[in-house]
Design an enzyme around this catalytic site. Structure first.
Site, PDB file in Angstrom:
ATOM      1  N   TRP A 186       0.586  -1.074   0.219  1.00 55.83           N
ATOM      2  CA  TRP A 186       0.167  -0.454   0.158  1.00 55.83           C
ATOM      3  C   TRP A 186       0.533   1.604   0.100  1.00 55.83           C
ATOM      4  O   TRP A 186       0.482   2.003  -1.121  1.00 55.83           O
ATOM      5  CB  TRP A 186      -1.102  -0.360   1.314  1.00 55.83           C
ATOM      6  CG  TRP A 186      -2.096  -1.412   0.936  1.00 55.83           C
ATOM      7  CD1 TRP A 186      -1.529  -2.057   2.046  1.00 55.83           C
ATOM      8  CD2 TRP A 186      -2.574  -1.225  -0.144  1.00 55.83           C
ATOM      9  NE1 TRP A 186      -3.044  -2.869   1.318  1.00 55.83           N
ATOM     10  CE2 TRP A 186      -3.239  -2.827   0.148  1.00 55.83           C
ATOM     11  CE3 TRP A 186      -3.283  -0.730  -1.151  1.00 55.83           C
ATOM     12  CZ2 TRP A 186      -4.597  -3.750  -0.547  1.00 55.83           C
ATOM     13  CZ3 TRP A 186      -4.742  -0.999  -1.529  1.00 55.83           C
ATOM     14  CH2 TRP A 186      -4.797  -2.499  -1.270  1.00 55.83           C
ATOM     15  N   ASP A 225      -1.667   6.405   6.552  1.00 58.60           N
ATOM     16  CA  ASP A 225      -2.944   5.173   6.283  1.00 58.60           C
ATOM     17  C   ASP A 225      -2.869   4.364   6.860  1.00 58.60           C
ATOM     18  O   ASP A 225      -2.499   3.293   7.170  1.00 58.60           O
ATOM     19  CB  ASP A 225      -2.291   4.919   4.579  1.00 58.60           C
ATOM     20  CG  ASP A 225      -3.190   3.239   3.979  1.00 58.60           C
ATOM     21  OD1 ASP A 225      -4.435   4.093   4.665  1.00 58.60           O
ATOM     22  OD2 ASP A 225      -2.687   2.905   3.049  1.00 58.60           O
ATOM     23  N   LYS A 235     -12.705  -2.335   7.212  1.00 56.76           N
ATOM     24  CA  LYS A 235     -12.324  -3.162   8.047  1.00 56.76           C
ATOM     25  C   LYS A 235     -12.614  -2.694   9.650  1.00 56.76           C
ATOM     26  O   LYS A 235     -13.129  -4.092   9.871  1.00 56.76           O
ATOM     27  CB  LYS A 235     -10.262  -2.932   7.818  1.00 56.76           C
ATOM     28  CG  LYS A 235     -10.461  -2.863   6.554  1.00 56.76           C
ATOM     29  CD  LYS A 235      -8.418  -2.996   5.870  1.00 56.76           C
ATOM     30  CE  LYS A 235      -8.315  -2.603   4.415  1.00 56.76           C
ATOM     31  NZ  LYS A 235      -8.088  -3.818   3.437  1.00 56.76           N
TER      32      LYS A 235
HETATM   33  C1  LIG Z   1      -3.640   0.101   4.682  1.00 56.08           C
HETATM   34  C2  LIG Z   1      -4.423  -0.235   2.955  1.00 56.08           C
HETATM   35  N1  LIG Z   1      -4.562   0.819   2.328  1.00 56.08           N
HETATM   36  C3  LIG Z   1      -5.039   1.352   0.994  1.00 56.08           C
HETATM   37  C4  LIG Z   1      -5.989   0.449   1.114  1.00 56.08           C
HETATM   38  C5  LIG Z   1      -6.631   0.327  -0.494  1.00 56.08           C
HETATM   39  O1  LIG Z   1      -7.713   0.908   0.007  1.00 56.08           O
HETATM   40  P1  LIG Z   1      -9.618   0.938  -1.006  1.00 56.08           P
HETATM   41  O2  LIG Z   1      -9.786  -0.294  -1.134  1.00 56.08           O
HETATM   42  O3  LIG Z   1     -10.411   1.699  -0.307  1.00 56.08           O
HETATM   43  O4  LIG Z   1      -8.930   2.012  -2.077  1.00 56.08           O
HETATM   44  C6  LIG Z   1      -6.026  -0.935   1.314  1.00 56.08           C
HETATM   45  C7  LIG Z   1      -7.072  -2.012   0.810  1.00 56.08           C
HETATM   46  O5  LIG Z   1      -7.334  -3.542   1.375  1.00 56.08           O
HETATM   47  C8  LIG Z   1      -5.371  -1.281   2.525  1.00 56.08           C
HETATM   48  O6  LIG Z   1      -5.470  -2.073   3.441  1.00 56.08           O
END
Ligand SMILES: Cc1ncc(COP(=O)(O)O)c(C=O)c1O
Length: 362
Positions: free
Chosen positions: A104, A173, A197
Site C-alpha cells: 500500500w 494510511d 475493515k
Molecule cells: C493499508 C491499506 N491501504 C489502502 C487500501 C486500499 O483501500 P481501498 O480499497 O479503500 O482503496 C487497503 C486495502 O486493503 C489497505 O489495506
C-alpha cells in the site's frame, strides 16, 4: 454462533459487530419512524444531518480531536487518497517524505510519482520482503509532510508507535488499524482509512485533516479532488454514501457505548493478538512472517510447513466455521485478520482449532 454466521477473519471487507448488523436489520425498512429505509432518505434531510453529525461527533470524542481537525467522509477509497494527498499538498519546489513498508505504501509512492511530484523514500523494508517496520528514520526537515502506512494489511506489520518527524506533519494510511487504539493526534496533519475493515462497509473513506493543511490546497484543482470542497460542505458537496456513513455512525456508537473507547479497544486487541502469537510461537509448526517487534495486532500472518498443509488448513478451517484465512494472493500463506469486531471468544476457539490441526498434522 448466532444465525449460522461463521467466524469471519477476512481482511476487508471484514466482520462488523453483530449488534450493529442487528440494529441495521431492525430499522432497515423504517428508519427512525420515517416510513423509509436509510437507503431511501434524502441526504439533505434533518434525519441524515443528524446521522452524519453524530458520526463526526463520536469520531471526535473517540480520538480526542480538538477544533483544529475536520472529519470528512469521502469516496474513492483509500486509493484515491494516494493521489489526492500529493495533489493537494505538494507544489513546485516542495518535497515530501515517504516510508515504504509494503504494497500500500508502494502504491501511495507510485501515485505521487505519476503526478511528477517530488518525493523522497526515506526508509524502506523491501530488503527483507517488508517483514519489519524501519527504525531510526531521518526525516527531512523541509518536507511538506511525511507519509506512512500505520498497518500493513498484507504483510502483517504495524507501527507500534509513531515516528518523530521534528514537526513535519505526519500523514498516515490507517485503513487497517483506524480506531483500534488511541492516536497522538498532535503529530498528524492528516489520517485516512477506507472504512471496510474497522469502521463499516466499503464505500466510504474517513479522512481527518488538520486546519493548517487546508492552506496548501490550490484553488485550481478540480472540485471533487480538493479537500476544501468537502470541509466547506460537511462532506455533502454531492451525494455522500449515506448507508456507509450510517453504518460508521453505528460502529462508532458501539465503540463508545459498548466497548468504552479506544483505550479499552486497544486492551482487547492486545489480548487477541497475544492469544494468536502465543499459539504460533509455542508451536514448532506455525511460523509468523513478521519480525516480533513489528507484528500487527490486526492482521496475523503465518506459514505452515508446506503449501499443501496450508491448503488443507484453510479448507479444514472453513469446514469448522472459520473463514477468510487465506493470505493475500500476492504473498500466499495464511492470515487471520482480527479487527475490532472480532471477539476474544472467536480468537480463542480459532487458537484451539490451530492446536488441534497441529496435533493431527504436525
Ligand atoms: C493499508 C491499506 N491501504 C489502502 C487500501 C486500499 O483501500 P481501498 O480499497 O479503500 O482503496 C487497503 C486495502 O486493503 C489497505 O489495506
Amino acid at each position: 454462533m448466532k444465525e449460522n454466521r461463521i467466524y469471519n477473519f477476512n481482511a476487508g471487507p471484514a466482520t462488523l459487530p453483530l449488534s450493529v448488523l442487528e440494529e441495521i436489520k431492525e430499522s432497515f425498512l423504517n428508519y427512525n419512524g420515517s416510513g423509509m429505509s436509510i437507503t431511501e432518505i434524502s441526504h439533505r434531510s434533518v434525519l441524515f444531518d443528524t446521522i452524519i453529525n453524530d458520526a463526526i461527533a463520536r469520531i471526535k470524542r473517540l480520538l480526542h480531536l480538538d477544533e483544529k481537525f475536520h472529519v470528512l467522509f469521502l469516496q474513492g477509497g483509500a486509493s484515491l487518497q494516494f493521489c489526492m494527498i500529493p495533489m493537494n499538498f505538494l507544489h513546485e519546489g516542495n518535497s515530501a517524505d515517504y516510508v515504504n513498508t509494503g504494497t500500500w505504501s508502494t502504491k501511495a509512492i507510485k501515485e505521487a510519482r505519476i503526478q511528477d511530484k517530488q518525493i523522497k523514500v526515506v526508509a524502506s523494508s523491501e530488503d527483507r520482503d517488508f517483514s519489519y517496520i524501519p527504525k531510526n528514520i531521518r526525516f527531512s526537515a523541509d518536507a511538506v509532510y511525511a507519509h506512512i502506512t500505520s498497518n500493513n494489511t498484507i504483510k502483517g506489520t504495524q507501527w507500534a508507535s509513531f515516528p518523530d518527524t521534528n514537526g513535519v506533519p505526519l500523514i498516515a494510511d490507517m485503513s487497517s488499524d483506524m480506531m483500534s487504539r488511541p492516536v497522538e493526534m498532535d503529530k498528524f496533519g492528516l489520517i485516512y482509512a477506507g472504512a471496510q475493515k474497522n469502521l463499516g462497509p466499503a464505500g466510504v473513506c474517513l479522512v481527518i485533516i488538520r486546519d493548517d493543511m487546508l492552506k496548501m490546497v490550490p484553488d485550481t484543482l478540480p472540485t471533487m479532488l480538493k479537500y476544501t470542497t468537502f470541509t466547506s460542505k460537511n462532506s455533502m458537496f454531492n451525494t455522500p454514501p449515506c448507508f456507509a456513513v450510517y453504518t460508521v455512525q453505528l460502529v462508532m456508537k458501539w465503540l463508545e457505548e459498548t466497548i468504552g473507547g479506544l483505550e479499552k479497544m486497544e486492551q482487547i486487541n492486545r489480548k487477541k493478538g497475544q492469544i494468536l502469537y502465543d499459539t504460533i510461537d509455542s508451536s514448532g509448526f506455525y511460523t509468523g512472517t513478521a519480525d516480533k517487534d513489528s507484528r500487527s495486532l490486526m492482521n496475523v500472518t503465518f506459514r505452515l510447513p508446506s503449501e499443501e498443509l496450508e491448503k488443507l488448513f484453510i479448507h479444514e478451517a472453513l469446514g469448522n466455521g472459520f473463514g477468510g484465512l487465506k493470505g493475500h494472493r500476492s504473498v500466499g500463506g495464511c492470515r487471520a485478520s482480527i479487527y475490532n469486531a472480532t471477539t476474544i471468544e472467536a480468537v480463542e476457539v480459532f487458537a484451539d482449532f490451530m492446536k488441534t490441526f497441529e496435533r493431527k498434522n504436525g
